[in-house]
Design a protein around this motif. Structure first.
Motif, PDB file in Angstrom:
ATOM      1  N   TYR A 199       0.833  -1.208   0.000  1.00  0.00           N
ATOM      2  CA  TYR A 199       0.000   0.000   0.000  1.00  0.00           C
ATOM      3  C   TYR A 199       0.869   1.260   0.000  1.00  0.00           C
ATOM      4  CZ  TYR A 199      -4.027   2.934   1.316  1.00  0.00           C
ATOM      5  OH  TYR A 199      -5.022   3.873   1.336  1.00  0.00           O
ATOM      6  N   HIS A 200       0.335   2.333  -0.584  1.00  0.00           N
ATOM      7  CA  HIS A 200       1.170   3.535  -0.756  1.00  0.00           C
ATOM      8  C   HIS A 200       1.481   4.256   0.553  1.00  0.00           C
ATOM      9  CE1 HIS A 200      -2.435   6.527  -1.536  1.00  0.00           C
ATOM     10  NE2 HIS A 200      -2.640   5.761  -0.490  1.00  0.00           N
ATOM     11  N   ARG A 214      -3.447  14.769  -6.376  1.00  0.00           N
ATOM     12  CA  ARG A 214      -4.396  13.839  -5.780  1.00  0.00           C
ATOM     13  C   ARG A 214      -5.829  14.283  -6.051  1.00  0.00           C
ATOM     14  NH1 ARG A 214      -4.443  10.565  -1.501  1.00  0.00           N
ATOM     15  NH2 ARG A 214      -6.685  10.859  -1.811  1.00  0.00           N
ATOM     16  N   TYR A 272      -7.372  12.294  -8.710  1.00  0.00           N
ATOM     17  CA  TYR A 272      -7.864  10.993  -8.232  1.00  0.00           C
ATOM     18  C   TYR A 272      -9.232  11.181  -7.578  1.00  0.00           C
ATOM     19  CZ  TYR A 272      -8.051   6.680  -5.443  1.00  0.00           C
ATOM     20  OH  TYR A 272      -8.424   5.473  -4.861  1.00  0.00           O
ATOM     21  N   GLN A 273      -9.355  12.229  -6.779  1.00  0.00           N
ATOM     22  CA  GLN A 273     -10.624  12.459  -6.057  1.00  0.00           C
ATOM     23  C   GLN A 273     -11.781  12.698  -7.028  1.00  0.00           C
ATOM     24  OE1 GLN A 273      -8.615  11.488  -2.939  1.00  0.00           O
ATOM     25  NE2 GLN A 273     -10.790  11.896  -2.792  1.00  0.00           N
ATOM     26  N   LYS A 325     -15.883   6.943 -11.399  1.00  0.00           N
ATOM     27  CA  LYS A 325     -15.616   5.499 -11.327  1.00  0.00           C
ATOM     28  C   LYS A 325     -16.791   4.786 -10.676  1.00  0.00           C
ATOM     29  CE  LYS A 325     -13.931   3.950  -7.782  1.00  0.00           C
ATOM     30  NZ  LYS A 325     -14.374   3.162  -6.565  1.00  0.00           N
ATOM     31  N   HIS A 343     -18.750  12.079  -2.316  1.00  0.00           N
ATOM     32  CA  HIS A 343     -17.731  12.906  -2.990  1.00  0.00           C
ATOM     33  C   HIS A 343     -18.331  14.122  -3.672  1.00  0.00           C
ATOM     34  CE1 HIS A 343     -15.371   9.272  -2.354  1.00  0.00           C
ATOM     35  NE2 HIS A 343     -14.340  10.095  -2.319  1.00  0.00           N
ATOM     36  N   TYR A 352      -7.663   3.375 -13.875  1.00  0.00           N
ATOM     37  CA  TYR A 352      -8.552   2.870 -12.817  1.00  0.00           C
ATOM     38  C   TYR A 352     -10.023   3.047 -13.232  1.00  0.00           C
ATOM     39  CZ  TYR A 352     -10.573   2.331  -8.096  1.00  0.00           C
ATOM     40  OH  TYR A 352     -11.303   1.934  -6.994  1.00  0.00           O
ATOM     41  N   THR A 374      -8.546  -1.343  -1.681  1.00  0.00           N
ATOM     42  CA  THR A 374      -7.339  -0.721  -1.104  1.00  0.00           C
ATOM     43  C   THR A 374      -7.756   0.135   0.090  1.00  0.00           C
ATOM     44  OG1 THR A 374      -7.643   0.955  -2.810  1.00  0.00           O
ATOM     45  CG2 THR A 374      -5.873  -0.642  -3.155  1.00  0.00           C
ATOM     46  N   GLU A 375      -9.054   0.500   0.127  1.00  0.00           N
ATOM     47  CA  GLU A 375      -9.529   1.307   1.259  1.00  0.00           C
ATOM     48  C   GLU A 375      -9.539   0.524   2.566  1.00  0.00           C
ATOM     49  OE1 GLU A 375     -13.159   3.636   0.484  1.00  0.00           O
ATOM     50  OE2 GLU A 375     -11.965   5.240   1.355  1.00  0.00           O
ATOM     51  N   HIS A 418      -5.108   8.066   6.672  1.00  0.00           N
ATOM     52  CA  HIS A 418      -5.765   9.318   7.056  1.00  0.00           C
ATOM     53  C   HIS A 418      -5.407   9.697   8.496  1.00  0.00           C
ATOM     54  CE1 HIS A 418      -7.978   9.372   3.327  1.00  0.00           C
ATOM     55  NE2 HIS A 418      -8.729   8.321   3.630  1.00  0.00           N
ATOM     56  N   ARG A 452      -2.006  11.266   8.723  1.00  0.00           N
ATOM     57  CA  ARG A 452      -1.931  12.688   8.323  1.00  0.00           C
ATOM     58  C   ARG A 452      -2.468  13.576   9.445  1.00  0.00           C
ATOM     59  NH1 ARG A 452      -4.564  10.563   2.884  1.00  0.00           N
ATOM     60  NH2 ARG A 452      -2.673   9.790   1.874  1.00  0.00           N
ATOM     61  N   TYR A 499     -11.077  16.680   5.268  1.00  0.00           N
ATOM     62  CA  TYR A 499     -11.311  15.560   4.330  1.00  0.00           C
ATOM     63  C   TYR A 499     -10.836  14.251   4.965  1.00  0.00           C
ATOM     64  CZ  TYR A 499     -11.515  12.376   0.518  1.00  0.00           C
ATOM     65  OH  TYR A 499     -11.840  11.280  -0.243  1.00  0.00           O
ATOM     66  N   ARG A 518     -13.217  11.026   6.088  1.00  0.00           N
ATOM     67  CA  ARG A 518     -13.095   9.810   5.272  1.00  0.00           C
ATOM     68  C   ARG A 518     -12.996   8.548   6.124  1.00  0.00           C
ATOM     69  NH1 ARG A 518     -15.387   8.620   1.003  1.00  0.00           N
ATOM     70  NH2 ARG A 518     -14.834   6.441   0.737  1.00  0.00           N
ATOM     71  N   LYS A 528      -4.759  -2.117  -8.429  1.00  0.00           N
ATOM     72  CA  LYS A 528      -5.150  -0.854  -7.787  1.00  0.00           C
ATOM     73  C   LYS A 528      -4.046  -0.338  -6.867  1.00  0.00           C
ATOM     74  CE  LYS A 528      -7.620   2.443  -6.016  1.00  0.00           C
ATOM     75  NZ  LYS A 528      -8.639   2.038  -5.042  1.00  0.00           N
TER      76      LYS A 528
HETATM   77  O1  AHQ Z   1     -10.145   9.493  -0.277  1.00  0.00           O
HETATM   78  C1  AHQ Z   1     -10.152   8.245  -0.814  1.00  0.00           C
HETATM   79  C2  AHQ Z   1     -11.300   7.686  -1.330  1.00  0.00           C
HETATM   80  O2  AHQ Z   1     -12.448   8.376  -1.291  1.00  0.00           O
HETATM   81  C3  AHQ Z   1     -11.236   6.418  -1.887  1.00  0.00           C
HETATM   82  C4  AHQ Z   1     -12.315   5.627  -2.522  1.00  0.00           C
HETATM   83  C5  AHQ Z   1     -11.663   4.269  -2.705  1.00  0.00           C
HETATM   84  C6  AHQ Z   1     -11.930   3.672  -4.062  1.00  0.00           C
HETATM   85  O3  AHQ Z   1     -13.116   3.610  -4.441  1.00  0.00           O
HETATM   86  O4  AHQ Z   1     -10.958   3.221  -4.719  1.00  0.00           O
HETATM   87  N1  AHQ Z   1     -10.237   4.491  -2.489  1.00  0.00           N
HETATM   88  C7  AHQ Z   1     -10.049   5.701  -1.916  1.00  0.00           C
HETATM   89  C8  AHQ Z   1      -8.879   6.242  -1.388  1.00  0.00           C
HETATM   90  C9  AHQ Z   1      -8.937   7.546  -0.829  1.00  0.00           C
HETATM   91  N2  AHQ Z   1      -7.846   8.164  -0.283  1.00  0.00           N
HETATM   92  C10 AHQ Z   1      -6.541   7.609  -0.544  1.00  0.00           C
HETATM   93  C11 AHQ Z   1      -5.505   8.331   0.330  1.00  0.00           C
HETATM   94  O5  AHQ Z   1      -4.372   7.877   0.405  1.00  0.00           O
HETATM   95  O6  AHQ Z   1      -5.893   9.382   0.861  1.00  0.00           O
HETATM   96  C12 AHQ Z   1      -6.573   6.118  -0.390  1.00  0.00           C
HETATM   97  C13 AHQ Z   1      -7.531   5.560  -1.465  1.00  0.00           C
HETATM   98  C14 AHQ Z   1      -7.540   4.068  -1.414  1.00  0.00           C
HETATM   99  O7  AHQ Z   1      -7.008   3.473  -0.472  1.00  0.00           O
HETATM  100  O8  AHQ Z   1      -8.000   3.437  -2.399  1.00  0.00           O
END
Ligand code: AHQ
Length: 244
Positions: free
Chosen positions: A32-33, A59, A62-63, A69, A93, A141, A159-160, A167, A170, A188, A192, A227
């Protein structure tokens, strides 16, 4: 969208029990990252304000991809009971109702994070700062989630399982390392944590019920690795972009 296949389990190998399968999924957390050098340096206070801004701006792409998605997966879900749960993710979101406070949604909260680190709303939403490889990873993705069977797309969100910790890290480290970031900008991450737990409960139920042969379970692990690679390569690209 092809997912890299690890050597196929021999078809006659017995399937893992649900608890053993879940343990295998959770063991993927080692990739995991949270363990990415950029994330480790960021939470240790080793990032400059420009690097923090680079991370927040990239990021954000991604959001904004997450609700798209999730809408693609929703369209592929035949079962109302699953759709009623999954639609919550989109509203989480995009926001809903009067759009005020918690109803503002994650994209508004991330916009406040942007303003707290010194990125005006219009700059963040312009997506001008998004690195090509970040866009590439996020688009991969979204494309996978739209084209894969809905149960596979659900599996890719797991991955969540590992997200609450990142979180919490941070929230625990940024205030001391980055006192220049207005605390309200971290909402945020705080918001989350319970949502990730709720989402994983549903995602795991679908995954444990759908992947029931050993070969299918290996497919689920490969999907999760894809992922994990999306998240890892995003940080590779952000680390490189922040040095330019
Ligand atoms: O803020 C994140 C989030 O809303 C999601 C939705 C989920 C998905 O549907 O893939 N994954 C995910 C993730 C969020 N934040 C990432 C972070 O490092 O802040 C982690 C990420 C995840 O773990 O997939």
């Amino acid at each position: 969208m092809e997912i890299a296949q690890t050597p196929l389990a021999t078809p006659h190998e017995a399937a893992w029990s649900p608890s053993a399968f879940e343990a295998q999924l959770r063991a993927k957390g080692r990739a995991y990252h949270i363990h990415h050098p950029f994330n480790v340096r960021m939470n240790a206070g080793g990032c400059t304000p420009d690097e923090i801004r680079c991370w927040v701006a990239n990021r954000f792409y991604y959001q904004v991809c997450i609700p798209r998605k999730d809408a693609a997966i929703l369209a592929n879900m035949p079962d109302r009971a699953h759709r009623r749960l999954w639609i919550e993710r989109i509203l989480d979101h995009d926001g809903h109702g009067d759009f005020q406070g918690a109803a503002g949604g994650g994209l508004e909260a991330w916009t406040r994070l942007g303003e707290a680190v010194g990125i005006p709303r219009e700059d963040l939403w312009s997506l001008q700062a998004v690195a090509p490889a970040v866009r590439f990873a996020c688009d991969a993705y979204v494309r996978f989630a739209a084209q894969a069977p809905w149960q596979e797309a659900v599996c890719s969100s797991l991955t969540e399982m590992f997200a609450p910790q990142i979180h919490k890290d941070r929230l625990a480290t940024w205030p001391q390392h980055y006192p220049w970031i207005e605390a309200s900008g971290l909402a945020y991450f705080r918001n989350r944590i319970p949502l990730a737990g709720r989402d994983v409960e549903h995602g795991l139920q679908v995954t444990l019920e759908h992947f029931t042969t050993r070969v299918a379970q290996q497919r689920a692990l490969d999907i999760l690795q894809f992922k994990l690679d999306v998240l890892w390569t995003m940080l590779d690209a952000i680390e490189k972009a922040s040095q330019q």
